[in-house]
Design an enzyme around this catalytic site. Structure first.
Site, mmCIF file in Angstrom:
data_model
loop_
_atom_site.group_PDB
_atom_site.id
_atom_site.type_symbol
_atom_site.label_atom_id
_atom_site.label_comp_id
_atom_site.label_asym_id
_atom_site.label_seq_id
_atom_site.Cartn_x
_atom_site.Cartn_y
_atom_site.Cartn_z
ATOM 1 C CG ASP A 23 -33.356 -10.417 -43.751
ATOM 2 O OD1 ASP A 23 -32.131 -10.190 -43.159
ATOM 3 O OD2 ASP A 23 -34.375 -9.909 -43.332
ATOM 4 C CD GLU A 71 -37.772 -9.603 -40.253
ATOM 5 O OE1 GLU A 71 -37.520 -9.820 -41.561
ATOM 6 O OE2 GLU A 71 -38.796 -9.417 -39.665
ATOM 7 C CE LYS A 128 -32.736 -7.078 -42.254
ATOM 8 N NZ LYS A 128 -33.896 -7.514 -42.176
ATOM 9 C CB VAL A 156 -35.509 -12.858 -49.729
ATOM 10 C CG1 VAL A 156 -34.957 -13.832 -50.939
ATOM 11 C CG2 VAL A 156 -34.940 -13.611 -48.462
ATOM 12 C CB THR A 157 -39.219 -10.605 -49.713
ATOM 13 O OG1 THR A 157 -39.698 -9.384 -48.790
ATOM 14 C CG2 THR A 157 -39.252 -11.910 -49.146
ATOM 15 C CB CYS A 161 -35.788 -7.246 -45.383
ATOM 16 S SG CYS A 161 -36.616 -7.702 -44.061
ATOM 17 C CD GLN A 201 -39.109 9.974 -59.304
ATOM 18 O OE1 GLN A 201 -39.400 11.254 -58.990
ATOM 19 N NE2 GLN A 201 -39.569 9.027 -58.545
HETATM 20 C C1 C5J Z 1 -37.780 -9.832 -45.413
HETATM 21 C C2 C5J Z 1 -40.127 -10.308 -44.339
HETATM 22 N N1 C5J Z 1 -36.659 -10.294 -45.071
HETATM 23 N N2 C5J Z 1 -40.430 -10.183 -45.808
HETATM 24 N N3 C5J Z 1 -38.543 -10.223 -44.186
HETATM 25 O O1 C5J Z 1 -38.127 -9.296 -46.271
HETATM 26 O O2 C5J Z 1 -40.875 -10.104 -43.701
#
Ligand code: C5J
Length: 220
Positions: A23, A71, A128, A156-157, A161, A201
């Site tokens: 993204d 996205e 997506k 990101v972020t 995502c 872990q």
């Molecule tokens: C992503 C979001 N790409 N933060 N989307 O992390 O809504």
């Protein structure tokens, strides 16, 4: 190839590994997009672009598979659950018209990957509708068909995502590595926490390292 990572060395073969770039879209990185409508300071995310560019260039030189995600929702929003559109109090909602076109809608200027990391011909680009790269995208089938077993993540972020995609990948049997300086959050504390929980872990979700470790191995 074996690179120093946390908590253990990360071992992979380039031909069985994909670089997954999550993204890196104008909607998240530039003013006027989805990230800013939620009240975030988007300037934080821009800082990782040079490190991402260096990794992408080296990975392309090594001949590795590249996957870009966006996205993105269909223009009729049929793949956007009302709960996602209606949640919170953003200045603009998904599908509304903003300065870079309709927010988080496929084909709009704001929904494109930033020019500095634009996909090259032949690279996989996944739209997506969810936060994870595997939900409703066919990505697993595409990777499986190409014999991919390992994934290296940037983008990101970090805690939304990227983390969701790494957890989805982990549950599907992939070994995942997150490049710490090639991912960012609007909330620095969330990035730190996510990096730590991924590798905790004994790599319960995956491995992390800085991009220099990968670049050094690719150059060797
Ligand atoms: C992503 C979001 N790409 N933060 N989307 O992390 O809504």
């Amino acid at each position: 190839m074996k690179i120093p990572a946390t908590p253990l060395y990360f071992e992979f073969e380039v031909r069985k590994t994909a670089l997954v770039i999550i993204d890196m879209q104008r909607d998240f990185i530039e003013p006027g997009g989805f990230g800013e409508t939620l009240g975030n300071d988007v300037s934080l995310l821009d800082a990782i672009v040079p490190a991402c560019q260096a990794v992408l260039a080296a990975w392309r030189r090594a001949g590795g598979l590249v996957v870009h995600t966006r996205e993105a929702h269909k223009p009729d929003l049929s793949d956007c659950p009302p709960a996602k559109r209606e949640r919170g109090n953003p200045s603009l909602r998904i599908g509304d018209v903003g300065p870079m076109g309709r927010i988080l809608v496929a084909g709009e200027p704001g929904n494109q990957i930033i020019p500095a990391l634009a996909p090259a011909a032949g690279e996989i680009v996944i739209d997506k509708p969810g936060k994870g790269a595997f939900y409703a995208t066919g990505l697993h089938e595409t990777l499986y068909a190409q014999g991919i077993t390992h994934l290296i993540f940037m983008g990101v972020t970090t805690e939304v995502c990227v983390q969701t995609s790494m957890r989805e990948a982990n549950d599907r049997g992939y070994d995942g590595l997150l490049l710490e300086d090639c991912t960012e959050s609007y909330f620095p504390a969330f990035k730190t926490a996510t990096v730590e929980m991924i590798r905790a872990q004994g790599a319960i979700v995956g491995w992390t390292c800085r991009s220099a470790a990968l670049l050094a191995a690719l150059q060797a």
